[in-house]
Design an enzyme around this catalytic site. Structure first.
Site: not given
Length: 363
Positions: A5, A8-10, A29, A92, A188
């Site tokens: 994305s 930092v998490d992904s 995405m 989503c 988002c």
């Protein structure tokens, strides 16, 4: 295939899978076509690309904007038009991140997908279970409750066992370019923009009366669908003659008559309910555990779990009774059920037994 994305998490999810020796690729995405104020899609895409380049993994992007519009946004607007408060993140996840993304990844040859969600998956026999993330403050199982067995069986959450601080530390130690990037907030497709201003582009302002529970007119609102139960901001009711200097909160909406009801005090009795009715249930196991069962539940993200009893009618409609009164249970939001760390699933709230303001006023 990891859904990258630009955060930092992904990025750390990608890093951890690579360190395990998994053959990985990153896919960004794009779910919303609009750019401009408050929209960080292009910046996020560049950050995702930088992470993949640094780790030496293939990077791709896919445009799911059409699927998002039809599967998420049209429902979002229809719910607000009806006076409800939808949760687009739940849709989503179900329709885009764990359906369109999964299908696209498989078409590209990937056997599994991974995302940077704070949640866990385990397997008991032939059943996959959705579990809370170890970091209680970041747990995202609430938003993932609509995932079924197909999605859970093909998904990994690499950071689900970690605290957020550990994720940041891993990113910094690996010198990932997003290690200090702040987390995204809000819906988002709205980004950092004013929510009411964005919504007014699809639901034009329809001014109406603001009343107290007794029916006294206190002011004017721009449209009942701009407000949600328990909301304090945006009412502009300060300094009313003969009224205490206490904050006002939205306690009810009459969509047909375009009336917004408010009351003073965070714990107004008009906001509390012990029962709710819900529909459109999703169960991670594919079916509920029983026709009637006890568990815990939450009616909004980061709310503390509360004991409840769930009864399922013949049409699939759910009746939920809480052990203690709950504040601002909101139609359109999700009620999500748990047994300890396991998320059983959830449903969309239709109505509650909170006091009926319109009937009270008429009486």
């Amino acid at each position: 295939m990891v859904g990258v994305s630009g955060g930092v998490d992904s990025a750390v999810s990608l890093l951890l899978l690579q360190r395990r020796g998994v053959q990985v690729g990153g896919l960004f995405m794009k779910n919303w076509e609009e750019e401009g104020e408050g929209c960080r899609a292009e910046e996020d895409r560049r950050d995702a690309l930088k992470v993949c380049a640094q780790l030496g993994v293939p990077f791709q992007s896919a445009n799911f904007a059409d699927e998002y519009w039809k599967g998420v946004f049209e429902h979002f607007i229809a719910e607000y038009r009806a006076g409800r408060t939808p949760n687009p993140d739940v849709l989503c996840n179900r329709e885009i991140k764990f359906r369109s993304f999964l299908d696209h990844a498989r078409a590209l040859g990937a056997g599994r997908i991974a995302t940077g969600h704070y949640a866990r998956i385990d397997r008991v026999g032939d059943r996959f279970r959705l579990l809370r993330g170890r970091d209680a403050g970041k747990d995202q199982s609430y938003f993932l409750h609509a995932l079924g067995q197909e999605a859970l069986s093909a998904t990994e959450f690499p950071i689900g066992e970690l605290e957020k601080s550990a994720v940041r530390r891993l990113a910094e130690e690996a010198r990932l370019p997003v290690h200090a990037k702040r987390d995204s907030t809000g819906i988002c497709f709205i980004g950092e923009r004013d929510f009411r201003s964005f919504l007014s582009r699809y639901l034009p302002a329809t001014p109406g009366e603001i009343r107290d529970p007794a029916g006294c007119v206190l002011g004017e609102h721009p449209g009942v669908f701009y407000f949600t139960l328990g909301q304090r901001e945006g009412l502009q009711l300060g300094g009313l003659r003969g009224r205490p200097q206490a904050p006002w909160f939205v306690v009810g909406k009459d969509v047909e008559r375009n009336i917004l009801y408010v009351d003073q005090g965070h714990d107004s009795r008009w906001l509390f309910s012990r029962k709710l009715q819900a529909s459109q249930a999703s169960w991670t196991a594919g079916a509920p555990p029983a026709g009637r069962f006890a568990c815990t539940a939450k009616t909004r993200y980061r709310q503390q779990d509360v004991d409840c009893e769930v009864e399922i009618g013949e049409s699939g409609r759910l009746d939920v009774r809480f052990a203690a009164p709950q504040r601002a249970v909101t139609p359109g939001q999700s009620v999500v059920f748990y047994v300890q760390d396991e998320c059983l699933g959830g449903a969309v709230i239709d109505a509650t037994d909170a006091p009926a303001l319109a009937k009270q006023e008429a009486a």
